[in-house]
Design an enzyme around this catalytic site. Structure first.
Site, PDB file in Angstrom:
ATOM      1  N   TYR A 134      -3.453   4.495   6.707  1.00 17.52           N
ATOM      2  CA  TYR A 134      -3.915   3.549   7.737  1.00 17.52           C
ATOM      3  C   TYR A 134      -5.184   4.057   8.405  1.00 17.52           C
ATOM      4  CZ  TYR A 134       0.338   0.846   7.338  1.00 17.52           C
ATOM      5  OH  TYR A 134       1.337   0.044   6.858  1.00 17.52           O
ATOM      6  N   LYS A 182       0.848  -1.186   0.000  1.00 19.84           N
ATOM      7  CA  LYS A 182       0.000   0.000   0.000  1.00 19.84           C
ATOM      8  C   LYS A 182       0.884   1.237   0.000  1.00 19.84           C
ATOM      9  CE  LYS A 182       0.491   1.868   3.384  1.00 19.84           C
ATOM     10  NZ  LYS A 182       1.759   2.468   3.962  1.00 19.84           N
TER      11      LYS A 182
END
Lengths: 361, 361, 361, 361
Positions: free
Chosen positions: D193, D108
C-alpha cells in the site's frame, strides 16, 4: 531599565493600578510587546513596593502606593490608567482618574452594579476622558473570525449558540468569593465572557434572559456567591444562546455557533493564548491559522490609538454597562424563575465604538 | 433466503412494522448481526410489498400489508413486534400488538402525548406483554462509559451538562414537520436524545425545567412545529443540564459533562456509529477504545433476552412515558416563560429495569 | 536592572556568546525563569553592543565584544559560557573558554566535523571543565514520557520509529546555507533532532546507517548544502528508525514509535513549546498532561546543577561527538549508496551522564 | 434470493473465487452496493459449499468447488472473475480464467514474483481479456484528493513522503506467513500500500530503491518471511519517499506528503473506511468532507465499466507487474545493503489506463 519603560515620543504612557498575577504575568510583558504604549508607572500596596520594584523595569520613583494614586495627576507622561483591582473598587478609582484627566482602561466586569457602571460612564463623559472596558476577546483574530463567519453569511442563518467557561476556584479566601468585592460569583468573572462574546459575535442585543443558579448550602466556598450559573439569551429571529459558568468544574472554555449552512467552534475560546477555531461547512472542516499576537498588547494598543485620535474605543464604558444591566437581569431571572424581557435596541453594535485593527484581518 | 430469516430455536422472531429508511438501512442489517433475534416478518404499505420483497431476505408470504397486521396473531414464530411508524400511530399499533399477545419494542418517542404513552404502558401491562422504548443510546459502551465516569466519582461532583443535537430538515413534506403525526418538532425527535441521555447519565430525574422555542412565522417548513428548542433541566445538588436541538442547523450531536475533577465529552454522541468519547482529568486526556457493535442489534438483543427471561427491559414503556411528561413540561415552560417544577422521584433509575449487557463492560 | 541579572549566591552565572534570535527570544527570558542560573554577561559583535544593551537587563559593562571574549577570564562570577554561534566557530570558542577555566554549554550540533568535536571534548577534559551539548529535547517531560513508554515495556517490543523535521529556509544569505560555517544543511541543523531523539528514546546506538540526499542543481539556495535528507538507522533487535529532514518543506516536526503493544506519537515534537504526545494501546488513546516549563531553563538549570555538584551532564560533549560521527556516516552512506556499518557500543546511554530532573517525572 | 443476485441487463456478472473474510465481510456486501455489477457465482472449497450457501444470496447451483472452476466457461452470465486467493495461486487461476475468455480482477499483490506477474499480463493480452489489479486505494476520493493536491501544485514542489502500514499478525498458521504461498511478508501484503500509493500520488516511477529488513531468528512467526521492512524510493527532482511496514506493530496506517507550500496527511490512510485527510497550508488546516462510498464497490464498478466500454482499467495488470518488479528490487537492496537503480520510464501514469469515476470529484 529597559527601553520600553522610558517616555517615548508618540507612545502612550500607562499607569497600571493593581499588581497581582495578571499584571505581573501578562500586563507588564504585554506593554513590552505593544506598539503604541509603554509602562510609565505602577500603583500597588505600600508594603509591596519593594517586591514590585524587583520584578518591574521601572525606577523606584515610578512605583506608587495606592494612597499616592492622586500624585499621578502631576505626571504628564501618564496619559492612561489601567485599573486592575477588585470589581468593587473600580468605580472609586475610575472616577478619581477621570478627575485627574486621565483616560481609563478598566478591567472587566466594569463594576459590581449597573448603578456604579452608569456613574463611571458619566464621570468619564463629564471629564472628557475616554473609558474602555478591557474585553480582550473582542480584539483577537479568532473571535473576529467567528464574528465574520456569522455576519458574512458563511454559516447561513444562525440558530443556536452555546458557550461555557469554568474552572475550580481553590482559594477560599479569594476576593472573587466575597460578594461585596466581586459583586457576584462566576457570572461577572467568567460567565461574562460567554455573555459578552455572544453579543459580540451576533452584533445584536438580547431581547430576554432566563437563568438558574446553583448556590449550595453545604459548600463553604460558596457562602456568598453562586457556584454555577446557567443562562439563556433570546435574540431577534429566534436565535438562542445558552451559557454556562462554574467555579467548581475542571477548566473548560469553549463556544459553538450553529447555523443552517455551517458551524464555528472554538475550544479553548477564552484563555490568554492558543485559541483554536474550527469552521465546519458542507465542504468539510477548516482550522485557519492566525498571526501570533498578545491579547493584552492588542487591547492596550487599541486604547492608545483611540487616545491619540480621539476615537471612541470599540468596547467603551457603555459596552461594559450593558453587560452589567444584563447580569442584573440574569440574577433576577434566576431568582424568580421567570423570563425577563429587556429593552433591546435595534441596530448593530449599538454600544460599540471604532473597530480595532485585528492582526491578519 | 438467508439463514437469518429462518425460524431459529432459541431466537426471538421479530416483525418490523414500517419499512422506511431506518428499517432498510439499519434494522434489517442489524437483525442479521444480532445474537438472539431473527427477522420473521415485515409490515408495510400494500403498494410497497413488491419493493420490500426485493430488498429483504424474506419470503413473499412474510411480508404483510398494514391492514393485515392482525394476521400476525396467528404467527407463533413472531414473538416481538418492532414499531417503526410515525409517532402518532404508535399507540394504535402497540395496543393492537398487546392484544395479540406480542411483546412490543417501540421507536422513540414512545408516543405523541403523555396520555397516549400512559395508555400504551397500561395496555401492555394488562396484556402481560413487555413494552420497551427503543432508546439505542442507553445500550452503547460509550454512553455507559460516560455514566460510569459520573457514577464512579471519576469526574468528581458533577456541576453542568450540555447536550446538543441538530440537523437540517430539508423535506418540507416530512411527517416529522406535521404536528398531528409527530406531536412536536425537533424536541420529541432529536432533542429527546439530549433529555434522555442527561437523565440516563445522572441516573436521576429533574426537579424542574425551563425552556424557550424558536418558531418563526416566515419559514414555511415550520408552520406547525418549532424550528429550534432550548431547555434546561434542574437536578438535585444544583446540577444543571442545558440542551439544544434544531431542525435548521448543520448536523451536530455532542455532549459534555463537567465535574469538579474531570469532564467527559462525546462528539459525535448520538449518531448510529463512530461515537467518540474523551475523558479529561488532571492527568490528561483519554480516548478509550470500545469493541465494535451495532446499536440496533444491541437493542434488539436486549429485548430478546428480556422476552426469554421475563425481565423488565432497561428502557421500558415507563422510561418513555417519563420523557413524554418532561417534554410536555418543557413545552409549557417555553409557552409561559416560567420555570416548571416537577415531581422528581428519589432513587436511581426509577423508571428503568434490568441493566443490559454492554459490550466490553 | 532586574533581580535576575545580579550575582546571586548559589546561582551559576552564565555568559551567553552570540546574540541572535535564539538568544533574544528564548535564552534571555529562559535565564529569568531558571532556578539555578542567572545572566552575568553577553558577548556580541562590537557594533551590536548598543542594541543588545537596549534589549537586555544587563549593565553596559557586562556586554562584551567578541574580540574581548578573553576578558571573561577575569570575571569570577561567570562560571559557565553558553556558545550560540555558527557551528564552525564552536571549536574555537569552546577551546578558549576551556582554557579560561569556564564550563561550557554548546549549542547543537557540537561542531561541524567529528574531528572538531573530538578536539573540543579533549580540550574540556584537559582543562577540567564540564562540556554539555545543548540537546533541549532530552530534558522535556514529553520526550522522557516517550522514552519511559519504550523502556518500561508499555509499548511492547519496539519495531519501527519515524521522525521528521522540516521548515522552509527563506533567507538565501543565512549562514546555515554556507557549508563552511554550518558543516552541512538540514542534517546537522534539524535532522539532528531526529537522529538524537531516536538514540535517546531507545537508549541505544545504531549498528548501521543508510541515507540519501536531495541536492538540486537548480535551486540557488542549495548550492552548498543539501535541500533534504533521509536516513535510516538500524539498531539491535531489528529496530529500524527512519528520519527525514528538509529545508524546503512547510514546517512539520513529528515522531512515531511503533511497538507490538502500543505506539507513541508526538506532533509537534521538536519545537520550543506546545509539544503534544499521544500514546495508543489496545485500551485506547491517551494524551497525558505535563507541568508547564521552559526548555532552555531546564537545560541551563541541569548544567548549573552539574557545575555545582561536579556531575557529568546528561548530554555531555561525548553525546554530541557521537552524533557528529553518525552524521559523517550518514553523508558517506548517501554518497556511496551503501549501508555503512558502525561500531555500536553495547549498554544503555553509553555517551550520557547523570539523568536530569524532569518536571513532573 | 435478493434482487442483486439475479442476472441483470446492463450489469456485469462476477464470479468471486475464494471465500475468506474479505469476501464474506466486504466483497459480497460491496456487490450489493455496486451500480454496474452483480454477484453471479462463488467458487470455494468443496467442503465449504454448504456454509457459503448459508451466508450468500446465491442459489446452490451458483456455488462451485475449486475443482469445478472450469465449468464457469459455460456461464455466459459470468463475464468477470475476481481472484481472492493466496498470492501464489493467482497465476494459475488468472491464466485459466483468461483461457475461458473471462475478464479478471485480481487481488493485490498481482503475483508472488515478477515472472508470474509478467506471464499473467501476457496471458490476458493473448486471450483478449482485461486484467485489473485490485488496488482499492487508487479509487477513493481521499487518495485522489491527495494526488490532486500534489499535481495541482497546491502543496508547492513535493520534497518528502512517508507512509507506514502495520498490524500484528497473531495467527501463526496464516498463509501470509508462508513464503511459498505469500511470496514475502509484510512487504507484498501491507507495505505494498505504501509503495503503490507513493507511486499513485506522484504519478511517477522511482529511479532507485534502498531497503532494510528485520527478520529475527527468535520469533517463530517469522521463520519464512520478514517481520518488518523499511524502504526508500528515489524519484526525479530529488523527491524521497520513505515507507515502513510491519507484521508486529500495533495497527497504524498513515501517510504524509510534504511540499514547500503545504502538506497532506492521511491517518488512517489504508483501511476500508473512515479515511481522514488533513491538508495544511499557510492559511491553516482543512479536513475536507467526501461523499460516502464503498471501496470495493468502486473497484468493481470501475472494472465493470471498463468491460462494457473496452477501456483499459486504471490499475491494469501492468500496474501490478511494476510493483512486483519494485518489490523484487527492494528485497535485493535489503539483501545487499546497496541502492538499486531502476529503469524509470518518463511520463505520467505510464502503467495506468483510463481514470476512474471518483465520487464527488
Amino acid at each position: 531599565m529597559t527601553a520600553s519603560s522610558q517616555p517615548q515620543p508618540g507612545r502612550v504612557g500607562y499607569a497600571i493600578v493593581g499588581v497581582g498575577q495578571l499584571t505581573k504575568d501578562e500586563l507588564i510583558p504585554a506593554v513590552r510587546e505593544s506598539e503604541h504604549a509603554y509602562l510609565a508607572a505602577l500603583v500597588t500596596g505600600a508594603e509591596d513596593k519593594p517586591e514590585v520594584s524587583g520584578i518591574s523595569p521601572l525606577r523606584p520613583e515610578d512605583i506608587y502606593a495606592y494612597e499616592d494614586f492622586g500624585k499621578l495627576a502631576d505626571r504628564d507622561d501618564v496619559q492612561a490608567v489601567y485599573i486592575v483591582l477588585p470589581n468593587a473598587l473600580h468605580r472609586e478609582y475610575v472616577e478619581q482618574a477621570a478627575r485627574m484627566g486621565k483616560h481609563v482602561l478598566c478591567e472587566k466586569p466594569l463594576a459590581s452594579t449597573p448603578e456604579d457602571a452608569e456613574a463611571m460612564v458619566q464621570a468619564c463623559r463629564d471629564a472628557g476622558v475616554l473609558l474602555m472596558t478591557a474585553y480582550r476577546c473582542q480584539y483577537t483574530p479568532e473571535h473576529w473570525a467567528v464574528r465574520d463567519a456569522v455576519q458574512s453569511g458563511q454559516l447561513g442563518p444562525v440558530r443556536l449558540l452555546n458557550l461555557v467557561h469554568s474552572h475550580v476556584e481553590e482559594d477560599r479566601g479569594a476576593w472573587r468569593l466575597d460578594r461585596k468585592l466581586a459583586g457576584g460569583g462566576p457570572l461577572p468573572d467568567i460567565g461574562l465572557y460567554c455573555l459578552n462574546t455572544a453579543r459580540f459575535v451576533l452584533g445584536r442585543e438580547p431581547q430576554w434572559v432566563e437563568a438558574a443558579l446553583d448556590q449550595p448550602q453545604d459548600d463553604p466556598r460558596f457562602r456568598e456567591v453562586e457556584r454555577s450559573v446557567s443562562f439563556r439569551l433570546g435574540f431577534a429571529g429566534g436565535v438562542l444562546a445558552d451559557c454556562q459558568a462554574s467555579y467548581a468544574a475542571l477548566d473548560v472554555n469553549a463556544l459553538r455557533v450553529l447555523g443552517e449552512q455551517g458551524r464555528a467552534a472554538m475550544d479553548p475560546a477564552f484563555q490568554y493564548s492558543d485559541l483554536c477555531l474550527t469552521v465546519t461547512t458542507a465542504e468539510g472542516r477548516q482550522q485557519p491559522d492566525f498571526p501570533a499576537y498578545d491579547q493584552f498588547s492588542l487591547e492596550m494598543d487599541h486604547f492608545a490609538a483611540c487616545i491619540r485620535s480621539g476615537a471612541q474605543p470599540w468596547t467603551p464604558g457603555e459596552e461594559g454597562l450593558q453587560d452589567q444591566r444584563l447580569m442584573a437581569a440574569i440574577y433576577e431571572a434566576a431568582r424568580t424563575g421567570k423570563r425577563v424581557t429587556l429593552d433591546a435596541p435595534e441596530g448593530r453594535d449599538v454600544f460599540r465604538g471604532t473597530p480595532p485593527q485585528v492582526p491578519g484581518r
